[in-house]
Design a protein around this motif. Structure first.
Motif, PDB file in Angstrom:
ATOM      1  N   PHE A 163       1.015  -1.162   0.021  1.00  0.00           N
ATOM      2  CA  PHE A 163      -0.054  -0.115  -0.143  1.00  0.00           C
ATOM      3  C   PHE A 163       0.904   1.366  -0.038  1.00  0.00           C
ATOM      4  O   PHE A 163       1.854   1.209   0.721  1.00  0.00           O
ATOM      5  CB  PHE A 163      -0.875  -0.029   1.361  1.00  0.00           C
ATOM      6  N   ALA A 164       0.505   2.356  -0.703  1.00  0.00           N
ATOM      7  CA  ALA A 164       1.164   3.626  -0.950  1.00  0.00           C
ATOM      8  C   ALA A 164      -0.126   4.695  -0.975  1.00  0.00           C
ATOM      9  O   ALA A 164      -1.116   4.516  -1.627  1.00  0.00           O
ATOM     10  CB  ALA A 164       2.207   3.576  -1.847  1.00  0.00           C
ATOM     11  N   VAL A 165       0.178   5.796  -0.493  1.00  0.00           N
ATOM     12  CA  VAL A 165      -0.793   7.114  -0.504  1.00  0.00           C
ATOM     13  C   VAL A 165       0.074   7.871  -1.399  1.00  0.00           C
ATOM     14  O   VAL A 165       1.258   8.207  -1.222  1.00  0.00           O
ATOM     15  CB  VAL A 165      -1.068   7.668   0.711  1.00  0.00           C
ATOM     16  N   GLU A 166      -0.607   8.243  -2.576  1.00  0.00           N
ATOM     17  CA  GLU A 166      -0.058   9.403  -3.617  1.00  0.00           C
ATOM     18  C   GLU A 166      -0.829  10.464  -3.790  1.00  0.00           C
ATOM     19  O   GLU A 166      -2.081  10.413  -4.055  1.00  0.00           O
ATOM     20  CB  GLU A 166       0.210   8.426  -4.659  1.00  0.00           C
ATOM     21  N   GLY A 167      -0.232  11.484  -3.842  1.00  0.00           N
ATOM     22  CA  GLY A 167      -0.806  12.852  -4.075  1.00  0.00           C
ATOM     23  C   GLY A 167      -0.287  13.493  -5.553  1.00  0.00           C
ATOM     24  O   GLY A 167       0.921  13.015  -5.810  1.00  0.00           O
ATOM     25  N   GLY A 168      -1.108  13.876  -6.489  1.00  0.00           N
ATOM     26  CA  GLY A 168      -0.547  14.434  -7.711  1.00  0.00           C
ATOM     27  C   GLY A 168      -1.182  15.625  -8.144  1.00  0.00           C
ATOM     28  O   GLY A 168      -2.274  15.907  -7.808  1.00  0.00           O
ATOM     29  N   LEU A 169      -0.692  16.308  -9.197  1.00  0.00           N
ATOM     30  CA  LEU A 169      -0.984  17.481  -9.792  1.00  0.00           C
ATOM     31  C   LEU A 169      -0.822  17.416 -11.218  1.00  0.00           C
ATOM     32  O   LEU A 169       0.459  17.264 -11.506  1.00  0.00           O
ATOM     33  CB  LEU A 169      -0.475  18.685  -9.059  1.00  0.00           C
ATOM     34  N   ALA A 170      -1.697  17.479 -11.989  1.00  0.00           N
ATOM     35  CA  ALA A 170      -1.647  17.394 -13.643  1.00  0.00           C
ATOM     36  C   ALA A 170      -2.093  18.890 -14.172  1.00  0.00           C
ATOM     37  O   ALA A 170      -3.098  19.318 -13.595  1.00  0.00           O
ATOM     38  CB  ALA A 170      -2.152  15.989 -14.139  1.00  0.00           C
TER      39      ALA A 170
END
Length: 372
Positions: A76-83
């Motif tokens: 499991f991993a928590v990922e934040g992104g901005l495109a």
């Protein structure tokens, strides 16, 4: 536009929270996974826009994206992104250009590893902030809507700290689905696969200060000789040293754990590892029994105890030094080293309160027990 950027930054910062909260309870695994590390990704992005703010002949947009993930566990991993993407809107009634900002936060389900090929799936949510020109009024328009973010991807490790990543996601909102394809590099931050080592116990260097000592009656321990004295001493015959050992039966108590000798607090210096002079005759008496023919098979254990002045770690080390000093003396007097074991209980097995000088004096003691 400022409100859109502020909201995007807030969502991206929320994805980094595991770096400061979850990470405090995560220990890097020892099985070669990415657990306990962070991952920063930089991607080129292509996008098929939603029909909410585009038309069928002008739905393509291109741009880039950045992601930041925390690998909580191997799976499991928590990922934040901005495109951010840009659409020219050619051949449509929309006037160019069209900008779309999409901050998201997602949960990655994977089987991470420091080597090899790793597919994963992701699910989460976010927002889309769109800025475009409305042809009917020839004015700038802003649009925002919440979306669900789902997709699949893969990671191909390149060395220990880099990976090639590609993924396809869909942002599903009230105005229809948008689709995003991304490919680029990600960088592993941290060192997986290593468990933090425990710090070794530090031997204290401070010298303990002895508290005021209240005189107590001296305790005497009587050790009976191994054989009664002869009525008239006779000159000892000339013989090898082994012939000087007593031949009679040993008077030592029988049974494992029986106390053979106890050196109490009046005969143990407060901060020194050796005993006082008046304790030496008692140890010599024990040596006579242990070196006799009847005592040759007897094994002993030496256990040292201290008071509670100073740290417990320092008291354990001080007790071991005292027990070691007694063992070394017995060895010099002819007792085989393999018959002797030593230990230190430090301050843990007090027999009197450590709140008074008398109690602390009683707790400082060396006990020699039978070990077989």
């Amino acid at each position: 536009m400022r409100r859109l950027l502020n909201t995007s930054l807030i969502l991206l910062a929320s994805a980094m929270l595991p770096h400061t909260t979850f990470a405090q309870s995560v220990i890097s695994s020892s099985n070669g996974t990415l657990a306990g590390t962070r991952e920063l990704g930089v991607f080129a992005a292509g996008r098929v826009l939603s029909t909410k703010y585009s038309v069928s002949d002008g739905r393509l947009a291109f741009g880039g994206a950045m992601t930041f993930a925390t690998h909580l566990k191997s799976m499991f991993a928590v990922e934040g992104g901005l495109a951010a993407t840009y659409g020219r809107q050619l051949n449509s009634y929309y006037k160019p250009p069209l900008f779309v900002f999409t901050p998201t936060i997602s949960l990655l389900i994977q089987k991470s590893s420091t080597v090899g090929f790793q597919p994963y799936a992701l699910i989460g949510g976010g927002y889309e902030f769109v800025r475009f020109t409305q042809p009917r009024c020839d004015c700038d328009q802003n649009l925002s809507l919440g979306v669900a973010n789902v997709g699949v991807g893969f990671r191909k490790m390149i060395g220990d700290t880099r990976a090639f990543r590609a993924q396809v996601t869909s942002q599903i909102g009230s105005g229809g689905a948008a689709f995003t394809g991304m490919a680029g590099m990600s960088f592993i931050i941290g060192t997986p696969g290593k468990t933090p080592q425990k710090r070794p116990m530090r031997i204290p260097t401070e010298v303990r200060k002895e508290p005021p000592l209240i005189p107590v009656p001296k305790q005497r321990v009587t050790v009976q000789p191994s054989r009664p004295p002869a009525a008239a001493p006779a000159p000892a015959p000339v013989a090898p040293p082994a012939a000087n050992r007593p031949v009679g039966p040993s008077n030592l108590p029988t049974g494992r754990g029986a106390v053979l000798l106890q050196i109490d607090g009046t005969q143990v210096d407060f901060s020194k590892t050796t005993w006082r002079d008046d304790a030496e005759p008692m140890i010599d008496g024990l040596v006579v029994d242990l070196t006799s023919d009847a005592g040759q098979e007897i094994k002993v254990s030496i256990e040292a105890h201290t008071d509670n002045i100073g740290s417990n770690a320092g008291n354990i080390m001080l007790g071991l030094d005292r027990a070691r000093a007694v063992r070394d003396y017995l060895v010099t007097q002819g007792v085989a080293p393999n018959r002797i074991t030593i230990s230190s209980a430090g301050e843990d097995k007090a027999i009197a309160p450590n709140t008074t000088a008398i109690g602390r004096q009683l707790n400082r003691r060396i006990i020699i027990k039978r070990d077989n």
